[in-house]
Scaffold this motif. Structure first.
Motif, PDB file in Angstrom:
ATOM      1  N   LEU A   9       1.221   4.396  -3.068  1.00 37.78           N
ATOM      2  CA  LEU A   9       0.981   5.832  -2.942  1.00 37.78           C
ATOM      3  C   LEU A   9       1.878   6.677  -3.859  1.00 37.78           C
ATOM      4  CD1 LEU A   9       0.436   6.185   0.923  1.00 37.78           C
ATOM      5  CD2 LEU A   9      -1.296   6.101  -0.870  1.00 37.78           C
ATOM      6  N   SER A  47      -3.539  10.808  -2.856  1.00 41.43           N
ATOM      7  CA  SER A  47      -3.930   9.629  -3.622  1.00 41.43           C
ATOM      8  C   SER A  47      -5.315   9.137  -3.210  1.00 41.43           C
ATOM      9  CB  SER A  47      -2.908   8.493  -3.430  1.00 41.43           C
ATOM     10  OG  SER A  47      -3.349   7.306  -4.048  1.00 41.43           O
ATOM     11  N   TYR A  48      -6.305   9.401  -4.056  1.00 41.84           N
ATOM     12  CA  TYR A  48      -7.631   8.830  -3.815  1.00 41.84           C
ATOM     13  C   TYR A  48      -7.596   7.309  -3.947  1.00 41.84           C
ATOM     14  CZ  TYR A  48     -10.193  13.291  -3.769  1.00 41.84           C
ATOM     15  OH  TYR A  48     -10.688  14.527  -3.439  1.00 41.84           O
ATOM     16  N   TRP A  70       0.831  -1.209   0.000  1.00 40.62           N
ATOM     17  CA  TRP A  70       0.000   0.000   0.000  1.00 40.62           C
ATOM     18  C   TRP A  70       0.858   1.250   0.000  1.00 40.62           C
ATOM     19  CZ3 TRP A  70      -1.081   4.056   3.505  1.00 40.62           C
ATOM     20  CH2 TRP A  70      -2.235   4.803   3.221  1.00 40.62           C
ATOM     21  N   GLY A  91      -5.276   5.409  -2.996  1.00 40.74           N
ATOM     22  CA  GLY A  91      -4.834   4.890  -1.714  1.00 40.74           C
ATOM     23  C   GLY A  91      -5.976   4.755  -0.730  1.00 40.74           C
ATOM     24  N   SER A  92      -6.841   5.761  -0.684  1.00 41.53           N
ATOM     25  CA  SER A  92      -7.976   5.700   0.246  1.00 41.53           C
ATOM     26  C   SER A  92      -8.952   4.591  -0.139  1.00 41.53           C
ATOM     27  CB  SER A  92      -8.699   7.051   0.281  1.00 41.53           C
ATOM     28  OG  SER A  92      -9.239   7.375  -0.983  1.00 41.53           O
ATOM     29  N   VAL A 151      -7.706   1.150   1.127  1.00 43.05           N
ATOM     30  CA  VAL A 151      -7.532   0.931   2.572  1.00 43.05           C
ATOM     31  C   VAL A 151      -8.312  -0.299   3.053  1.00 43.05           C
ATOM     32  CG1 VAL A 151      -8.089   1.859   4.865  1.00 43.05           C
ATOM     33  CG2 VAL A 151      -6.894   3.286   3.207  1.00 43.05           C
ATOM     34  N   ASP A 164       1.078   6.074  -7.566  1.00 44.67           N
ATOM     35  CA  ASP A 164      -0.168   6.681  -8.025  1.00 44.67           C
ATOM     36  C   ASP A 164      -0.027   8.193  -8.178  1.00 44.67           C
ATOM     37  OD1 ASP A 164      -2.963   6.761  -8.693  1.00 44.67           O
ATOM     38  OD2 ASP A 164      -3.323   7.562  -6.685  1.00 44.67           O
ATOM     39  N   SER A 182      -3.552   8.828   3.017  1.00 45.16           N
ATOM     40  CA  SER A 182      -3.740   8.752   1.564  1.00 45.16           C
ATOM     41  C   SER A 182      -4.248  10.080   1.012  1.00 45.16           C
ATOM     42  CB  SER A 182      -4.707   7.616   1.213  1.00 45.16           C
ATOM     43  OG  SER A 182      -5.977   7.821   1.808  1.00 45.16           O
TER      44      SER A 182
END
Length: 227
Positions: free
Chosen positions: A93, A179-180, A89, A182-183, A186, A96, A174
């Motif tokens: 980030l 970084s959307y 993850w 990343g969210s 989650v 992305d 995130s």
């Protein structure tokens, strides 16, 4: 010395975070990531000093390394998956933000909101550690430490406030770093966390007197009114 061990742990964490965030893009010219590392480092050092002076048993529980002899095999697997998912993850980030740009970059308002959520998450985790001297990084019986049930403070709201804080921390980070994607990922990262919660509760039911009653008094594991 406990304080030295705690400080070294923070330094190692910052170095690992920095390596995972910067190496994939080959540069440290990422202001938001630098802000995060500096902020995280300062707050973590301050928290470590405070714990060493005011709640040394809690800090001792966190700096304890390695598996215990009675750590369930399932937890060993979940811990490994948790580490791998988090590394993946964190690598996602910078890729992305600088390469993929799957979704539009968050606005400044969202970035600020992310920093606030990150700070709130850290605060919840710190409070959970402060109030529970048995909050070790691994699952296992702690009879040698004469473990007792903690059901006050944040533990009177949810049974696993540490993980709740971690959820806020990741979601906020995130957004903060931009970084959307990343969210949105989650929940995937949290899959091993859910497994750990179930493993931990099974262990506590078997080894910690009063935990069954605690589960009835505090019905929510992670999210109030949800789960």
């Amino acid at each position: 010395m406990l304080l030295v061990r705690g400080i070294l742990r923070v330094v190692l964490q910052v170095m690992v975070f920095g390596a995972i965030l910067f190496l994939p893009i080959g540069t440290w010219q990422w202001p938001r990531a630098v802000q995060f590392l500096v902020g995280f480092g300062i707050i973590s050092l301050a928290s470590t000093v405070a714990l060493a002076k005011l709640a040394p048993a809690s800090l001792e529980a966190r700096v304890k390394q390695g598996a215990t002899k009675n750590q369930p095999r399932a937890d060993k697997i979940a811990t490994l998956l948790l580490a791998l998912f988090h590394i993946a993850w964190f690598v996602l980030l910078p890729n992305d933000v600088f390469r993929w740009q799957v979704l539009p970059a968050p606005s400044l308002g969202v970035v600020i909101l992310g920093a606030v959520l990150c700070l709130i998450g850290y605060g919840i985790m710190l409070t959970a550690v402060w109030q529970n001297a048995y909050a070790t990084p691994i699952v296992g019986e702690q009879e040698d430490r004469e473990q007792t049930l903690i059901d006050t403070g944040v533990y009177s709201r949810v049974r696993h406030p540490m993980y709740l804080g971690h959820l806020f921390f990741l979601a906020g980070l995130s957004f903060w770093l931009g970084s959307y994607l990343g969210s949105l990922t989650v929940p995937v990262v949290f899959t091993p966390v859910i497994a750990r919660i179930l493993i931990e509760e099974k262990t506590l039911l078997e080894t910690l007197p009063g935990y069954a009653g605690y589960m009835e008094r505090v019905p929510y594991r992670l999210l109030p009114f949800v789960w």
